[in-house]
Design a protein around this motif. Structure first.
Motif, PDB file in Angstrom:
ATOM      1  N   TRP A 170     -19.103 120.361 113.966  1.00  0.00           N
ATOM      2  CA  TRP A 170     -20.069 121.489 114.488  1.00  0.00           C
ATOM      3  C   TRP A 170     -20.819 120.515 113.429  1.00  0.00           C
ATOM      4  CZ3 TRP A 170     -17.527 126.618 114.254  1.00  0.00           C
ATOM      5  CH2 TRP A 170     -15.984 126.620 115.188  1.00  0.00           C
ATOM      6  N   TYR A 210     -21.711 117.605 114.949  1.00  0.00           N
ATOM      7  CA  TYR A 210     -22.119 117.382 116.799  1.00  0.00           C
ATOM      8  C   TYR A 210     -23.719 117.957 116.638  1.00  0.00           C
ATOM      9  CZ  TYR A 210     -22.416 119.464 121.385  1.00  0.00           C
ATOM     10  OH  TYR A 210     -22.808 120.137 122.446  1.00  0.00           O
ATOM     11  N   ALA A 243     -27.076 116.244 118.386  1.00  0.00           N
ATOM     12  CA  ALA A 243     -27.628 117.134 119.449  1.00  0.00           C
ATOM     13  C   ALA A 243     -29.740 117.287 118.772  1.00  0.00           C
ATOM     14  CB  ALA A 243     -27.028 118.510 119.071  1.00  0.00           C
ATOM     15  N   ALA A 262     -30.759 113.436 119.867  1.00  0.00           N
ATOM     16  CA  ALA A 262     -30.735 113.208 121.138  1.00  0.00           C
ATOM     17  C   ALA A 262     -30.836 112.452 121.413  1.00  0.00           C
ATOM     18  CB  ALA A 262     -32.295 114.381 121.322  1.00  0.00           C
ATOM     19  N   TYR A 263     -30.693 112.220 122.826  1.00  0.00           N
ATOM     20  CA  TYR A 263     -30.557 110.797 123.628  1.00  0.00           C
ATOM     21  C   TYR A 263     -32.029 110.509 123.764  1.00  0.00           C
ATOM     22  CZ  TYR A 263     -30.138 107.336 127.417  1.00  0.00           C
ATOM     23  OH  TYR A 263     -29.461 106.304 128.347  1.00  0.00           O
ATOM     24  N   GLU A 268     -23.706 106.112 127.694  1.00  0.00           N
ATOM     25  CA  GLU A 268     -23.600 107.440 128.283  1.00  0.00           C
ATOM     26  C   GLU A 268     -22.805 107.120 129.169  1.00  0.00           C
ATOM     27  OE1 GLU A 268     -27.153 110.438 129.769  1.00  0.00           O
ATOM     28  OE2 GLU A 268     -27.586 107.838 130.064  1.00  0.00           O
ATOM     29  N   GLY A 328     -22.861 115.149 120.636  1.00  0.00           N
ATOM     30  CA  GLY A 328     -23.657 116.318 120.451  1.00  0.00           C
ATOM     31  C   GLY A 328     -24.691 115.421 120.735  1.00  0.00           C
ATOM     32  N   ARG A 368     -25.143 115.515 124.860  1.00  0.00           N
ATOM     33  CA  ARG A 368     -24.496 117.543 124.588  1.00  0.00           C
ATOM     34  C   ARG A 368     -23.856 117.638 125.616  1.00  0.00           C
ATOM     35  NH1 ARG A 368     -29.700 120.174 123.839  1.00  0.00           N
ATOM     36  NH2 ARG A 368     -30.651 118.768 121.777  1.00  0.00           N
ATOM     37  N   PRO A 386     -20.259 120.043 126.701  1.00  0.00           N
ATOM     38  CA  PRO A 386     -20.299 121.367 126.543  1.00  0.00           C
ATOM     39  C   PRO A 386     -19.439 121.739 125.392  1.00  0.00           C
ATOM     40  CG  PRO A 386     -19.990 120.324 129.229  1.00  0.00           C
ATOM     41  CD  PRO A 386     -20.174 119.705 127.865  1.00  0.00           C
ATOM     42  N   LEU A 387     -20.615 122.537 124.057  1.00  0.00           N
ATOM     43  CA  LEU A 387     -19.846 123.055 123.038  1.00  0.00           C
ATOM     44  C   LEU A 387     -18.447 123.220 123.096  1.00  0.00           C
ATOM     45  CD1 LEU A 387     -20.358 123.079 120.485  1.00  0.00           C
ATOM     46  CD2 LEU A 387     -21.564 125.353 120.195  1.00  0.00           C
TER      47      LEU A 387
END
Length: 207
Positions: free
Chosen positions: A74, A77, A81, A84-85, A109, A138, A141, A143-144
């Motif tokens: 986590w 991740y 996040a 970020a992309y 991606e 992350g 993104r 889904p967590l």
């Protein structure tokens, strides 16, 4: 005592688990996910050996190790996040950024969109990659809930295998590190080679 003869990182692992038991197993595995040079190939077999000696619970060690895996995953991740992309896209567009370019990023991606679940699950069984894979998950993104389920499944199986190995090997639990050490080294070398080849290719493109 077999564990009294262990030095270095292995000795530190032995001390932590000997001092705080199952909690120490969980903390060490969480740290191993974030700092890969701390090897689960030492942590888990010794925890299994300790369970065989009646010092800790085997099931408790497995639960703690799997929770530790999740916490470490986590954290990475979350790092992905945060990066970020969009930030990676900006970096890839810079001439001085040599690791990958915009086309590589788009390709990665698309690949992760199609195969991300398999990658996250399978990477849990590969030294070093089991840590690294959480970052791109992350970034895109994933889904967590899906990420958590895949991580728990893969890590749970990995942890069970090495705990059981230590439980059955008894005082010879260190043999597991001897088996896995060359594999871990090979993976690190392979990742380094791939990164070097990417840099060389980018330099050639720019020149």
């Amino acid at each position: 005592m077999a564990d009294a003869q262990v030095d270095g990182i292995g000795g530190w692992v032995v001390d932590v688990i000997g001092s705080i038991g199952e909690v120490g197993v969980g903390l060490l595995i969480a740290l191993e996910n974030v700092v890969p040079p701390i090897p689960s190939e030492v942590i888990l077999p010794f925890a299994g050996f300790s369970a065989a000696q009646g010092r800790i619970s085997l099931v408790g060690a497995w639960v703690a190790a799997t929770l530790g895996s999740l916490v470490g995953a986590w954290l990475l991740y979350g790092l992905g996040a945060f990066i970020a992309y969009e930030r990676l896209h900006g970096l890839a567009a810079k001439r001085w950024f040599l690791l990958f370019n915009t086309e590589d990023l788009h390709r990665g991606e698309r690949f992760f969109d199609r195969h991300g679940s398999k990658v996250v699950l399978v990477a849990r069984f590969v030294p070093l990659l089991r840590s690294i894979v959480s970052v791109p998950a992350g970034v895109v993104r994933m889904p967590l809930l899906r990420f958590t389920g895949l991580t728990a499944l893969g890590s749970g199986i990995w942890n069970a295998i090495f705990l059981y190995a230590g439980y059955t090997l008894g005082g010879q639990w260190e043999r597991v590190e001897g088996w896995m050490g060359p594999v871990s080294t090979a993976v690190v070398v392979l990742v380094a080679i791939v990164c070097a080849l990417l840099v060389v290719r980018q330099v050639k493109i720019l020149t």
